[in-house]
Design a protein around this motif. Structure first.
Motif, short mmCIF file in Angstrom:
data_model
loop_
_atom_site.label_atom_id
_atom_site.label_comp_id
_atom_site.label_asym_id
_atom_site.label_seq_id
_atom_site.Cartn_x
_atom_site.Cartn_y
_atom_site.Cartn_z
N LEU A 56 0.85 -1.21 -0.20
CA LEU A 56 0.25 0.16 0.15
C LEU A 56 0.82 1.37 -0.07
CD1 LEU A 56 -3.22 -0.50 2.22
CD2 LEU A 56 -3.20 0.11 -0.16
N GLU A 57 1.89 1.17 0.59
CA GLU A 57 2.87 2.44 0.97
C GLU A 57 3.39 2.85 -0.42
OE1 GLU A 57 5.39 -1.03 2.34
OE2 GLU A 57 3.33 -0.27 2.66
N ASN A 58 3.57 2.18 -1.48
CA ASN A 58 3.92 2.60 -2.72
C ASN A 58 3.10 2.28 -3.92
OD1 ASN A 58 4.28 -0.15 -3.21
ND2 ASN A 58 6.59 0.03 -3.41
N PHE A 59 1.73 2.00 -3.54
CA PHE A 59 0.74 1.87 -4.67
C PHE A 59 0.19 3.01 -5.11
CE2 PHE A 59 -3.52 0.97 -6.10
CZ PHE A 59 -3.01 -0.18 -6.87
N SER A 60 0.08 3.21 -6.37
CA SER A 60 -0.78 4.41 -6.89
C SER A 60 -1.10 4.03 -8.45
CB SER A 60 0.34 5.79 -6.89
OG SER A 60 1.45 5.56 -7.74
N GLY A 61 -1.80 4.70 -8.89
CA GLY A 61 -2.32 4.79 -10.52
C GLY A 61 -3.36 3.78 -10.52
N LEU A 62 -3.50 2.97 -11.72
CA LEU A 62 -4.56 2.14 -12.19
C LEU A 62 -4.41 0.65 -11.71
CD1 LEU A 62 -6.03 2.11 -15.64
CD2 LEU A 62 -5.19 0.09 -14.72
N LEU A 63 -5.42 0.00 -11.23
CA LEU A 63 -5.29 -1.29 -10.98
C LEU A 63 -6.01 -2.23 -12.03
CD1 LEU A 63 -4.45 -3.72 -8.97
CD2 LEU A 63 -6.72 -3.26 -7.81
N LEU A 64 -5.49 -3.30 -12.52
CA LEU A 64 -6.03 -4.06 -13.71
C LEU A 64 -6.32 -5.55 -13.19
CD1 LEU A 64 -7.07 -4.40 -16.63
CD2 LEU A 64 -4.75 -5.10 -16.76
N ILE A 65 -7.64 -5.91 -13.03
CA ILE A 65 -7.79 -7.11 -12.70
C ILE A 65 -8.16 -8.12 -13.75
CG2 ILE A 65 -8.95 -8.36 -10.76
CD1 ILE A 65 -9.43 -5.99 -9.14
N PRO A 66 -7.28 -9.03 -14.27
CA PRO A 66 -7.80 -10.00 -15.07
C PRO A 66 -8.89 -10.92 -14.60
CG PRO A 66 -5.72 -10.55 -14.52
CD PRO A 66 -6.05 -9.55 -13.69
N GLY A 67 -9.43 -12.09 -15.37
CA GLY A 67 -10.24 -13.06 -15.01
C GLY A 67 -9.46 -14.39 -15.21
N GLY A 68 -10.23 -15.30 -15.38
CA GLY A 68 -9.63 -16.69 -15.52
C GLY A 68 -10.13 -17.72 -14.41
N GLN A 69 -9.69 -19.01 -14.57
CA GLN A 69 -10.25 -20.05 -13.58
C GLN A 69 -9.54 -19.87 -12.17
OE1 GLN A 69 -12.00 -22.96 -14.05
NE2 GLN A 69 -12.42 -21.73 -16.21
N GLY A 70 -8.54 -18.97 -12.13
CA GLY A 70 -8.11 -18.55 -10.82
C GLY A 70 -9.13 -17.74 -10.06
N VAL A 71 -9.82 -16.96 -10.71
CA VAL A 71 -11.03 -16.11 -9.77
C VAL A 71 -11.67 -17.20 -8.99
CG1 VAL A 71 -12.90 -14.94 -9.98
CG2 VAL A 71 -10.71 -14.18 -11.68
N ARG A 72 -11.99 -18.36 -9.52
CA ARG A 72 -13.19 -19.11 -8.58
C ARG A 72 -12.73 -19.22 -7.03
NH1 ARG A 72 -17.77 -20.59 -11.97
NH2 ARG A 72 -17.39 -19.98 -13.74
N PRO A 73 -11.55 -20.03 -7.08
CA PRO A 73 -11.10 -19.94 -5.60
C PRO A 73 -10.84 -18.69 -4.76
CG PRO A 73 -9.40 -20.63 -6.93
CD PRO A 73 -10.46 -20.44 -7.70
N LEU A 74 -10.29 -17.48 -5.51
CA LEU A 74 -10.08 -16.28 -4.81
C LEU A 74 -11.57 -15.59 -4.58
CD1 LEU A 74 -6.88 -14.97 -6.94
CD2 LEU A 74 -6.90 -15.87 -4.82
N ALA A 75 -12.49 -15.72 -5.06
CA ALA A 75 -13.82 -15.41 -4.78
C ALA A 75 -14.27 -15.44 -3.50
CB ALA A 75 -14.79 -15.45 -5.93
N ASN A 76 -13.82 -16.51 -2.96
CA ASN A 76 -14.39 -16.92 -1.58
C ASN A 76 -13.30 -17.11 -0.52
OD1 ASN A 76 -17.12 -17.56 -2.40
ND2 ASN A 76 -16.29 -19.36 -3.46
N ASN A 77 -12.11 -16.21 -1.03
CA ASN A 77 -10.94 -16.22 0.01
C ASN A 77 -10.88 -14.94 0.70
OD1 ASN A 77 -8.30 -15.71 1.17
ND2 ASN A 77 -7.33 -16.90 -0.52
N ASP A 78 -11.45 -14.92 1.79
CA ASP A 78 -11.75 -13.70 2.59
C ASP A 78 -10.28 -12.88 2.58
OD1 ASP A 78 -14.32 -14.23 2.77
OD2 ASP A 78 -14.32 -15.14 4.72
N LEU A 79 -9.40 -13.35 3.05
CA LEU A 79 -8.12 -12.61 3.16
C LEU A 79 -7.56 -11.93 1.98
CD1 LEU A 79 -5.92 -15.16 5.08
CD2 LEU A 79 -7.06 -12.89 6.13
#
Length: 196
Positions: A56-79
């Motif tokens: 967070l301390e050096n984050f700025s600008g635009l965030l791009l989030i792709p999709g794909g099969q890896g989304v499915r497990p992350l969608a339920n990953n609260d952390l």
């Protein structure tokens, strides 16, 4: 402006690298490949990418989030979702491709906002995040700082749309010529929505 491409294992290659090709044509944009833990991330097509750890301390600008099969497990990953929300809130703009919109939606940041996603996964998307005003017949959708696109190749069209919005249509047109790409520039026309 930094273009932060958020990668996770089993992301869809073109979801990330289609927009990368577009944004990489603009000198004022600096590409950064990032992930939650840093290190090598492999796409669904087994493309290894060395990433920087998000901070967070050096984050700025635009965030791009792709999709794909890896989304499915992350969608339920609260952390993961809790961490993602911090970066979404800090981002100047947040763009998603395909089912990457589900990860954005899970943060709650687009509740009651318009968004779209991959039509082949649309029922899952709607059921996963009913608080979002999902737009089925859209190549991409803009609502405030959020740009969400339909499936895979729509990320290229959305990225060109973003550049047209921020830098002018001529800039976007010049990139299409450089890429030899036929831009679907009407964000409200999605030929794939009728095939669902």
């Amino acid at each position: 402006m930094y273009i932060n491409i958020l990668l996770f294992n089993d992301f869809e290659s073109l979801d990330a690298f289609g927009p990368v090709e577009v944004f990489g044509c603009v000198d004022k944009y600096k590409l950064r490949y990032v992930s939650m833990d840093g290190g090598i991330i492999k796409s669904r097509q087994h493309v290894p990418v060395m990433t920087e750890k998000l901070a967070l301390e050096n984050f700025s600008g635009l965030l791009l989030i792709p999709g794909g099969q890896g989304v499915r497990p992350l969608a339920n990953n609260d952390l993961f979702i809790h961490a993602l929300k911090k970066f979404v809130n800090k981002a100047e703009y947040c763009l998603t491709v395909c089912t990457g919109s589900v990860l954005l939606a899970k943060t709650g940041c687009i509740n009651n906002k318009k968004a779209t996603s991959n039509k082949r996964a649309f029922t899952w998307v709607e059921n996963s995040c009913p608080e979002v005003n999902w737009q089925e017949a859209a190549r991409w959708v803009v609502d405030g700082k959020y740009y969400t696109s339909s499936g895979v190749s729509a990320g290229i069209d959305m990225s060109l749309g973003f550049i047209a919005d921020k830098l002018g249509k001529q800039e976007a047109d010049d990139i299409t010529i450089k890429m030899e790409y036929i831009w679907n520039e009407n964000k409200d026309k999605d030929n794939f929505s009728v095939q669902r």
